[in-house]
Scaffold this active site. Structure first.
Site, PDB file in Angstrom:
ATOM      1  CB  ILE A  24     -19.148  62.828  -8.389  1.00 59.80           C
ATOM      2  CG1 ILE A  24     -18.294  64.045  -8.757  1.00 59.80           C
ATOM      3  CG2 ILE A  24     -19.591  62.891  -6.936  1.00 59.80           C
ATOM      4  CD1 ILE A  24     -19.054  65.344  -8.655  1.00 59.80           C
ATOM      5  CE  LYS A  36      -7.231  65.068 -10.246  1.00 59.40           C
ATOM      6  NZ  LYS A  36      -8.553  65.731 -10.152  1.00 59.40           N
ATOM      7  CD  GLU A  57     -10.222  65.893 -13.153  1.00 60.11           C
ATOM      8  OE1 GLU A  57     -10.507  65.215 -12.142  1.00 60.11           O
ATOM      9  OE2 GLU A  57      -9.777  65.399 -14.197  1.00 60.11           O
ATOM     10  N   GLY A  58     -10.153  70.325 -11.491  1.00 61.94           N
ATOM     11  CA  GLY A  58      -9.906  70.589 -10.081  1.00 61.94           C
ATOM     12  C   GLY A  58      -9.850  69.312  -9.269  1.00 61.94           C
ATOM     13  CB  VAL A  59      -8.636  68.247  -6.209  1.00 60.27           C
ATOM     14  CG1 VAL A  59      -7.428  67.960  -7.070  1.00 60.27           C
ATOM     15  CG2 VAL A  59      -8.431  69.538  -5.432  1.00 60.27           C
TER      16      VAL A  59
END
Length: 232
Positions: free
Chosen positions: A16, A40, A125-127
């Protein structure tokens, strides 16, 4: 973690624009003369370092946003757990015959938080989405809750994005995760403009809702949401 404003960039779904938002925010903070580190820890769909398309991977984009050269050291420092298959980390790890434990992931992140200077913003940052699996037993929400960090939630503007964003926001808040704001990243070929999606989300959420275009600059008000604790 005292003295450092670390922020977890979470997603309302997959693909997204989470990495685009994180990279744009990183560039904006640097342009404002503010210290920033961007990580990340888990990254799927990452080609080998010497592949021609590595620069287009999430890790490659985040290194470029920080003005860092692509070396084995910088890649490992940004994304220590990298998988080739574009799958959730638990499935990608299994395909490669590897394992991933939540305790190891959380421990690594805590060490990076502790090593970040107090005047520097740390972005993690996640996943995937908030409830996407990160190990065989744990979700992104478990990871975020273990770190006890505030979250910046990224949504798209595609059909269904309003419901997904509100569901993710309610989930975070129900689990006691501080929500700094929601970023609506314009989705390609979306039937409604991102401003419309943002206004609809804002009617149900008291946090700031900010729009960012895929090829645009990061708004300054988004950068203001992630000031380090020493500057707050």
């Amino acid at each position: 973690m005292s003295g450092t404003r670390a922020v977890f960039v979470a997603g309302a779904g997959t693909e997204i624009g989470k990495t685009y938002v994180t990279a744009a925010l990183t560039r904006r903070l640097r342009a404002l003369g503010r210290g920033v580190r961007t990580l990340k820890p888990l990254a799927s769909g990452v080609p080998p370092l010497d592949a021609a398309d590595f620069a287009e991977s999430d890790t490659g984009r985040l290194l470029a946003a920080q003005g860092l050269a692509t070396t084995p050291e910088t890649v490992a420092a940004c994304s220590p757990w990298r998988f080739t298959a574009p799958l959730s980390p638990d499935l990608a790890a299994t395909r490669e015959g590897r394992t991933l434990a939540l305790d190891d992931l959380v421990g690594w992140c805590r060490r990076e938080i502790a090593a970040t200077p107090p005047d520097t913003t740390l972005l993690i940052e996640g996943v995937g989405g908030v409830m996407s699996p990160v190990t065989g037993e744990a979700t992104g929400l478990d990871w975020l809750k273990a770190l006890r960090l505030p979250a910046l939630l990224v949504s798209g503007s595609y059909l269904g994005a309003i419901s997904h964003a509100l569901t993710a926001a309610e989930t975070l808040q129900a689990h006691g995760v501080p929500l700094l704001g929601i970023v609506v990243c314009a989705s390609p070929d979306a039937p409604t403009p991102p401003d419309f999606v943002a206004r609809a989300i804002a009617r149900h959420q008291a946090v700031p809702v900010i729009v960012i275009a895929r090829n645009g600059d990061c708004p300054v008000d988004l950068a203001d949401l992630v000031r380090p604790a020493s500057a707050a």
